[in-house]
Every structure is written in structure tokens, then in C-alpha cells.
Design an enzyme around this catalytic site. Sequence first.
Site, PDB file in Angstrom:
ATOM      1  N   VAL A 152     -12.361  -3.105  -9.259  1.00 36.75           N
ATOM      2  CA  VAL A 152     -11.233  -4.038  -9.154  1.00 36.75           C
ATOM      3  C   VAL A 152     -10.536  -3.871  -7.811  1.00 36.75           C
ATOM      4  CG1 VAL A 152      -9.122  -4.867 -10.252  1.00 36.75           C
ATOM      5  CG2 VAL A 152     -10.954  -3.918 -11.657  1.00 36.75           C
ATOM      6  N   TYR A 153     -10.268  -2.642  -7.440  1.00 37.63           N
ATOM      7  CA  TYR A 153      -9.614  -2.369  -6.160  1.00 37.63           C
ATOM      8  C   TYR A 153     -10.475  -2.858  -4.999  1.00 37.63           C
ATOM      9  CZ  TYR A 153      -7.335   0.243  -2.419  1.00 37.63           C
ATOM     10  OH  TYR A 153      -6.687   0.608  -1.261  1.00 37.63           O
ATOM     11  N   SER A 154     -11.749  -2.518  -5.019  1.00 38.21           N
ATOM     12  CA  SER A 154     -12.639  -2.969  -3.955  1.00 38.21           C
ATOM     13  C   SER A 154     -12.667  -4.487  -3.885  1.00 38.21           C
ATOM     14  CB  SER A 154     -14.060  -2.433  -4.170  1.00 38.21           C
ATOM     15  OG  SER A 154     -14.128  -1.054  -3.903  1.00 38.21           O
ATOM     16  N   SER A 156     -10.307  -6.557  -4.650  1.00 37.26           N
ATOM     17  CA  SER A 156      -9.070  -7.053  -4.036  1.00 37.26           C
ATOM     18  C   SER A 156      -9.088  -6.858  -2.529  1.00 37.26           C
ATOM     19  CB  SER A 156      -7.851  -6.354  -4.650  1.00 37.26           C
ATOM     20  OG  SER A 156      -7.712  -5.013  -4.200  1.00 37.26           O
TER      21      SER A 156
END
Length: 242
Positions: A152-154, A156
Site C-alpha cells: 500500500v505504501y509503495s 502511494s
Amino acid sequence: MADRLNGKIAAVTGAASGIGLAATEALIAEGATVVMVDWDEAALAESAARLGGAAIAQVTNLLDPDSCKAMLPEILGKVGHLDILYCNAGTYIGGDLDETDPDTIDRMLNLNVNAVMKNVHAVIPHMKERGVGDIWVTCSVAGHTAVPWEPVYSGSKWAMTCFVQTMRRQLREYGIRVGQLSPGPVVSALLADWPAENLRKAKESGSLIEPSEVADALVFALTRGRNVTIRDMVVLPTGFDI
């Protein structure tokens, strides 16, 4: 060299801690006035008092649509104009996708992606009218490679890489430079969600950098001549293997 940004006015989001606070300190050391944007009113007040008159507190909750929308008008009401917008606020999710929940995903995407786009959207007319400006975004090395423990972070940060590079092309003819800082792991509260084993290995191998080292890169980019745009700076700990 101090005072390379003498007279400049910057706004930094997520300024109460971590990279945002380090960036605020570095910009002030170079002569800038900094509007410190954060939701943490107490932390802002403490930092602004410590940093003196060059630091101006701006309480904004970027996850609240009305507060986010009011941010730029409130800033301009305090300082008159902006030379630099540094969109730094963000959050982190690590681990397998099925270990998180939709509300947490929404919160992260709203802060890491939507708020940045809205902040940039808001400042464009102001900078176009003045014919000059600098817009910088905190991205991540995760925006350049698929990190398997943080989908998820990647995701974004990949979105931010695309957004920054498209906005750089849209705005360059108006005298507005756009770029991104893409650090590796930084010693900050965001690492609290890192898998414990990954964090332990990073600490033992010296694979973490300090917020001040990211701030140094920002100052470098902002102090280049206007004929130079540093479009992306990847700042990695020497021992970080990715």
C-alpha cells in the site's frame, strides 16, 4: 553557507516532527521564513516557540476536507505569499495487504496522495501569478521499486512519483520547479509499523538515515540557480540493500 534562502517564504506540511521538522530547521538556518503545517497544535506551538519568529504555526488537518481546503488561504493570510511548498506529511502501512483494513488504507492514501494533490492544486494559481515557485514532495525509494512488505505504501509513493514528474512538465513554463525527495528508511515514527525483523536488521547494518540528511538534500535542490531543476533525489543509507 547560511542565508542562501534569505527572504524566501516556505510552507512545510508534517512540520511538527521527523523530516518536516528537520526541513523547517534547515530552511530557517538558510534565512527562510517557514509556515509549519501540522495537525498537532501543541507540538507546533512548542517548535515555533523554540525556533523564533521565522517559524509560523499553521494548524491544519490534511485528512479533513474543509481544513485541507482552507490551508493555503490561511497561510497566505499570515505571510502574503509563498515561494516554496514542501508537501511532506505522510503515513505508513507495512505488512501483507490482507493484514490491514480498508479504513487504514483510505487514511494512508488520503494523506499520502490526495492531500498532496490538493495542496499542489491550491498553490498553482498563486505561483503562476507570481511567475516563480518551488514545489517539493516527500516521496520514497518505495516509489521507485516494488517493496514486497509494503504494497500500500509503495503504491502511494509510485503515484507520487508519477504526479511529481507530470506536474514538473506542466509547470516548468511558468517558472515553477517541481521535484521530489525519495529517501530510504529514515529514523522517524513512521518506522513503527515496520516488521520487527526488518527494523532490527536495518539498525544493526546502519541502513537508516536521519531526517536532517533528507533536509540537507532539500536545501541543495532549492539553492540551485533557477536554470536548474533537480527533479528527483534518491537519498539512501549507504548500507541499505534494495
